[in-house]
Design an enzyme around this catalytic site. Structure first.
Site, short mmCIF file in Angstrom:
data_model
loop_
_atom_site.label_atom_id
_atom_site.label_comp_id
_atom_site.label_asym_id
_atom_site.label_seq_id
_atom_site.Cartn_x
_atom_site.Cartn_y
_atom_site.Cartn_z
N HIS A 1 -6.63 -8.90 -7.88
CA HIS A 1 -6.93 -8.23 -6.96
C HIS A 1 -8.47 -8.13 -6.48
O HIS A 1 -8.78 -7.37 -5.56
CB HIS A 1 -6.60 -6.79 -7.08
CG HIS A 1 -5.06 -6.43 -7.02
ND1 HIS A 1 -4.33 -5.89 -5.91
CD2 HIS A 1 -4.28 -6.56 -8.07
CE1 HIS A 1 -3.14 -6.23 -6.33
NE2 HIS A 1 -2.85 -6.49 -7.68
N LYS B 1 -18.46 -2.20 0.35
CA LYS B 1 -17.76 -1.64 1.35
C LYS B 1 -18.66 -1.38 2.65
O LYS B 1 -18.22 -0.89 3.96
CB LYS B 1 -16.71 -0.66 1.15
CG LYS B 1 -15.41 -1.13 0.06
CD LYS B 1 -14.77 -0.01 -0.10
CE LYS B 1 -13.82 -0.41 -1.32
NZ LYS B 1 -12.82 -1.32 -0.98
N LYS C 1 -2.91 -0.02 7.89
CA LYS C 1 -2.40 1.19 8.33
C LYS C 1 -2.80 1.50 9.54
O LYS C 1 -2.08 2.16 10.24
CB LYS C 1 -2.59 2.17 7.20
CG LYS C 1 -2.00 1.85 5.73
CD LYS C 1 -2.80 2.61 4.76
CE LYS C 1 -2.33 1.95 3.34
NZ LYS C 1 -3.01 2.47 2.10
N THR D 1 -5.85 -2.93 2.67
CA THR D 1 -4.66 -2.32 3.33
C THR D 1 -4.94 -1.17 4.19
O THR D 1 -3.80 -1.02 5.10
CB THR D 1 -3.87 -1.95 2.05
OG1 THR D 1 -4.58 -1.05 1.27
CG2 THR D 1 -3.24 -3.28 1.17
N LYS E 1 -12.02 4.80 2.54
CA LYS E 1 -11.97 3.83 1.67
C LYS E 1 -12.73 4.28 0.33
O LYS E 1 -13.53 5.34 0.44
CB LYS E 1 -12.01 2.26 1.93
CG LYS E 1 -13.50 2.37 2.52
CD LYS E 1 -13.51 0.78 3.05
CE LYS E 1 -12.81 0.53 4.40
NZ LYS E 1 -11.69 -0.25 4.32
N ARG E 2 -12.33 3.79 -0.84
CA ARG E 2 -13.52 4.04 -1.81
C ARG E 2 -14.75 3.78 -1.32
O ARG E 2 -15.09 3.05 -0.68
CB ARG E 2 -13.23 3.32 -3.24
CG ARG E 2 -11.87 3.79 -3.89
CD ARG E 2 -12.09 5.34 -4.41
NE ARG E 2 -12.87 5.21 -5.58
CZ ARG E 2 -12.59 5.36 -6.74
NH1 ARG E 2 -11.22 5.49 -7.08
NH2 ARG E 2 -13.53 5.28 -7.67
C1 26W Z 1 -10.95 -2.07 -14.93
C2 26W Z 1 -11.59 -1.58 -13.52
C3 26W Z 1 -11.07 -1.97 -12.48
C4 26W Z 1 -9.90 -1.07 -11.91
C5 26W Z 1 -9.36 -1.33 -10.60
C6 26W Z 1 -11.16 -3.24 -11.89
C7 26W Z 1 -10.44 -3.44 -10.79
C8 26W Z 1 -9.66 -2.51 -9.94
C9 26W Z 1 -9.07 -3.12 -9.04
C10 26W Z 1 -8.65 -4.47 -8.97
C11 26W Z 1 -9.70 -2.86 -7.65
C12 26W Z 1 -8.64 -2.71 -6.44
O1 26W Z 1 -7.98 -1.64 -6.02
N1 26W Z 1 -8.81 -3.83 -5.76
C13 26W Z 1 -8.16 -3.72 -4.45
O2 26W Z 1 -6.87 -4.08 -4.26
C14 26W Z 1 -6.38 -4.16 -2.92
C15 26W Z 1 -4.79 -4.34 -3.14
O3 26W Z 1 -4.69 -5.82 -3.29
C16 26W Z 1 -6.98 -4.87 -2.15
O4 26W Z 1 -6.51 -4.73 -0.73
C17 26W Z 1 -8.42 -4.69 -2.08
O5 26W Z 1 -9.10 -5.39 -1.15
C18 26W Z 1 -9.19 -4.58 -3.46
O6 26W Z 1 -10.51 -4.17 -3.61
#
Ligand code: 26W
Length: 813
Positions: free
Chosen positions: A357, A551, A657, A653, A545-546
């Site tokens: 992701h 971003k 929406k 995403t 978004k976060r």
């Molecule tokens: C370990 C810390 C950590 C926690 C969460 C590292 C990475 C993440 C996720 C991979 C972050 C995340 O939510 N990524 C998002 O995933 C969405 C669903 O695929 C994408 O639409 C977003 O672009 C992406 O930032």
């Protein structure tokens, strides 16, 4: 289900009596919500059992989606919708003097996720069930989910999210299905009677993993899948079978119990920043071990040979967080089921698939060898063996190429690399949008792609149109049905039928009216919650978004400062009134992101209280952005800000929406924006900024100088100087010096200044085009029409057919 409205009313009143001992006139909204929720759960349970029986009987392949996060959102409305009783229940409740919407608001929003990755998992569960597919979620029942965000004096303050306080009516505790998870201790190799080497553990800590099952009901069918959330508890042996002779023993016991239970205590509130904390690794293994044991048990009930495991079970890992599924399945197959390495490996590798992701390097998980070895000794031995065999294979293919082996190894520099483990131990690796997958194949994971080209594939993300259109925006949903009929609800790709009506001015007007009504309701909400009065006829420009550097909420904020300054200097400056709306949580330790929140709130304070501009610009920062808040904002949006530095946003995403609700995207060619652009065409999206190629090239050559932009563009300089010189925004404080430095002194990692000019131009074009409401509504229509492609039903059909190899079990409609 219910025979009709009267039948429902009777059942509801009975439930109030039997569950809560109350009559309707005594019940609070919370009481009524709890009664309605448990009544629905009872009704769902019939199909739940039936689905499970059918799965056993048909021996259908089961998909287990392992995810550290499931950002489900409130379930009442969604379940009513999927069970097709929403209107009837609404009317029945009204007869009893109750308002369904208020009951929905009584439900705590279960925020068991950070953002995109967790919400994607929730949309996927909805699509799996709605398509009649046998797919279940495995996650953690965190006692505290994503923190509750408050804004105090413009700063983010985090409060614990005690989401279980009102009782989570949808879950069923299943202590009978609990499993034991082991940590620490020692491993000994011993020879059994046949002289085979087996492994025994001693001195380990054991944790009881107790599942809480949540039903996931499909839309208009009889499928009810399961979201199984695991909770950590002390085992019975550790609690019941103990006598305490001394106070100290009792104290030690309490501390031990608390430490075991802390495993499922809280969600790490960090998205995209790897922390490397021991407790996080414990959480990951806890989920993985409980889930794999449970999936293996279900398989064993089929009484089939182990060789058919991967025909009956698919284990999907949502990013690398559950990557220990690979060594855990190996451990169970070898140590408990006594299979040999080769056979266990063959089974594991053909059962596990992995989604990546993100390409942000700080998000790539690695764990120190010492930590893995001491916390999970047997698992470490297995990872080590996987690594050695993999390196040997590489050596045999290309002897002497040390560099290649070093960069592909699973263990290197004292770290276990979870992405490498995930690729090596699985049969499928996918990215989440076309561009993202290309970047994985050609850059981030290039050598892996060259080694295993057949494993790599793309699955562009999607969102469930049931929650995000049918439930969040009922008037629009109804208008669509009146225009093209009902079948888009089950086949969202048919939304393209709307295109036949894009010259129908009365339809376009109706689309405009619905948006206007939604903006009115949302303006009411804003007024109630913030006291800020916003003009519903202004452009609602939304950035939700976060909060993260890439971003670029900062780019948006700087643009507002620029507009404000321009308006102050020239009161005749002509612009359509605009309301800038933000919703964003920052990771608690991400100082830069927190400063940006403070900056946005400062801008809001200045702009909203300045009589010269307050009819032109309003800025609203809504606290505690969450799924339920998103459902209110999105239907009221005109402009969707998707302005990440190109190449950084894997998919996005929220973009989907918003387009589905008729917002027009203002964005960079990043993530799924690229595919949105391909679908809607140039006239129906506002693009600006560097391309991903250009960005990646700048990173490679280091040829970007933000100071040059600062020095040559007066608009940039004037805006930035207000951060550090005396201005309405700085008020003589040094608060925003860090932001200025990141942009000018530290060369602007995310190309905010580089893209500033083209962002201004794109915003200017939005300003122009919005004035022609017929044309604007047409853009809305075209966006809605093409959003069907971004339904998670399409995404899940692709996963089902080309990754998991599963077909619908029952879609009785
Ligand atoms: C370990 C810390 C950590 C926690 C969460 C590292 C990475 C993440 C996720 C991979 C972050 C995340 O939510 N990524 C998002 O995933 C969405 C669903 O695929 C994408 O639409 C977003 O672009 C992406 O930032």
């Amino acid at each position: 289900m219910f025979k009709g409205k009267e039948d429902f009313k009777q059942a509801f009143c009975e439930k109030l009596e039997t569950k809560l001992g109350k009559q309707v006139d005594m019940a609070t909204e919370l009481d009524a919500y709890r009664a309605l929720g448990s009544l629905l759960k009872d009704k769902i349970s019939k199909n739940w059992l039936r689905t499970n029986l059918e799965h056993e009987k048909s021996q259908q392949k089961q998909v287990y989606y392992f995810s550290m996060e499931f950002l489900m959102g409130r379930l009442l409305g969604n379940n009513l919708l999927n069970m097709q009783v929403l209107s009837m229940v609404q009317e029945g409740l009204a007869d009893l003097g109750l308002d369904l919407t208020s009951l929905e608001e009584s439900e705590n929003d279960p925020g068991l996720g950070n953002g995109g990755l967790g919400r994607l998992a929730a949309c996927f569960l909805d699509s799996l069930a709605s398509l009649g597919l046998a797919g279940h979620g495995y996650g953690i029942r965190y006692k505290y989910g994503m923190f509750d965000q408050r804004i105090i004096d413009g700063y983010q303050v985090e409060l614990p999210d005690h989401w279980l306080s009102k009782e989570f009516v949808w879950e069923v505790r299943q202590p009978g299905d609990a499993v034991e998870v082991r940590f620490g201790g020692e491993v000994h190799g011993v020879k059994d009677e046949q002289g085979n080497l087996t492994f025994e553990y001693s001195n380990y800590d054991r944790v009881n993993a107790v599942p809480y099952d949540v039903p996931v009901a499909g839309y208009n069918n009889e499928t009810v899948n399961t979201l199984r959330l695991w909770s950590a508890e002390a085992t019975e042996e550790d609690t019941l079978l103990r006598a305490f002779n001394h106070q100290q023993e009792y104290n030690d016991f309490l501390a031990h119990k608390r430490s075991l239970e802390s495993i499922s205590e809280f969600l790490y509130p960090d998205d995209s920043n790897e922390e490397g904390k021991q407790l996080r690794l414990k959480q990951e293994y806890f989920l993985v071990s409980a889930g794999v044991q449970s999936a293996v048990r279900a398989f064993e009930r089929l009484e089939l040979p182990w060789s058919s495991f991967s025909e009956k079970v698919a284990l999907h890992i949502n990013d690398t967080h559950p990557a220990l599924v690979i060594p855990e399945l190996m451990r169970i197959l070898m140590d408990e089921k006594h299979l040999g390495w080769e056979e266990a490996w063959e089974i594991t590798q053909s059962s596990v698939s992995y989604t990546n992701h993100t390409t942000l390097s700080e998000a790539l998980e690695t764990w120190p060898v010492g930590l893995v070895r001491s916390l999970l000794p047997r698992i470490f031995m297995i990872i080590n063996e996987i690594n050695e065999r993999f390196c040997e294979m590489l050596w045999n293919k290309d002897p002497g190429n040390f560099n290649r082996i070093a960069s592909l190894a699973i263990i290197a520099d004292g770290q276990v690399k979870m992405a490498h483990l995930s690729i090596v131990g699985s049969y499928s690796v996918n990215g989440v949008a076309k561009l993202h997958t290309e970047i994985l194949k050609t850059r981030e994971m290039k050598i892996f792609y060259e080694t295993f080209p057949e494993r790599f594939n793309n699955k562009t993300n999607g969102i469930t149109h049931r929650r995000w259109l049918m439930h969040a925006n009922r008037p629009l949903s109804q208008l669509i049905t009146e225009t093209i009929g009902e079948s888009w609800k089950e086949k969202p790709a048919q939304l393209t039928d709307l295109l036949k009506h894009k010259e129908d001015t009365s339809l376009l007007e109706e689309i405009g009216t619905i948006k206007q009504n939604n903006k009115h309701s949302f303006a009411e909400f804003v007024k109630e919650n913030t006291g800020i009065v916003v003009d519903p006829s202004s452009i609602f420009d939304v950035h939700i978004k976060r909060l993260h550097g890439y971003k670029r909420q900062l780019l948006n904020a700087l643009h507002i400062m620029y507009l404000y300054t321009k308006l102050k200097a020239d009161p005749t400056f002509d612009m359509v009134p605009r309301t800038f709306i933000f919703g964003a949580k920052s990771a608690p330790a991400y100082h830069f992101a927190k400063k940006v929140i403070k900056l946005i709130n400062t801008i809001a304070d200045v702009v909203n209280n300045d009589a010269d501009v307050k009819d032109k610009i309003k800025v609203v920062f809504l606290e505690n952005y969450s799924v339920s808040l998103a459902e209110k904002i999105i239907p009221a949006t005109n402009v969707s800000e998707q302005i990440s530095t190109a190449s950084k946003e894997a998919s996005g995403t929220g973009n989907m929406k918003l387009m589905m609700n008729g917002a027009v995207t203002l964005g960079t060619l990043d993530g799924a924006n690229v595919e949105i652009y391909d679908s809607v065409g140039n006239d129906n999206i506002y693009l600006f900024g560097l391309s991903s190629k250009e960005v990646l090239e700048y990173y490679r050559t280091g040829a970007y100088s933000s100071r040059q932009v600062y020095e040559s563009d007066e608009r940039v300089r004037n805006t930035l100087d207000q951060l550090i010189h005396y201005s309405p925004f700085s008020r003589g404080e040094t608060e925003f010096q860090d932001i200025y430095d990141s942009l000018v002194t530290y060369n602007d990692e995310f190309f905010v200044l580089k893209d500033f000019a083209s962002y201004i131009d794109a915003q200017q074009k939005v300003n122009q085009d919005f004035q022609n409401s017929n044309q604007w509504n047409k853009k809305s229509l075209v966006n809605i029409a093409h959003s069907g492609k971004f339904s998670s039903d399409r995404t899940i059909e692709e996963y089902a057919s080309s990754i998991w190899g599963i077909k619908p079990v029952s879609t009785v409609r």
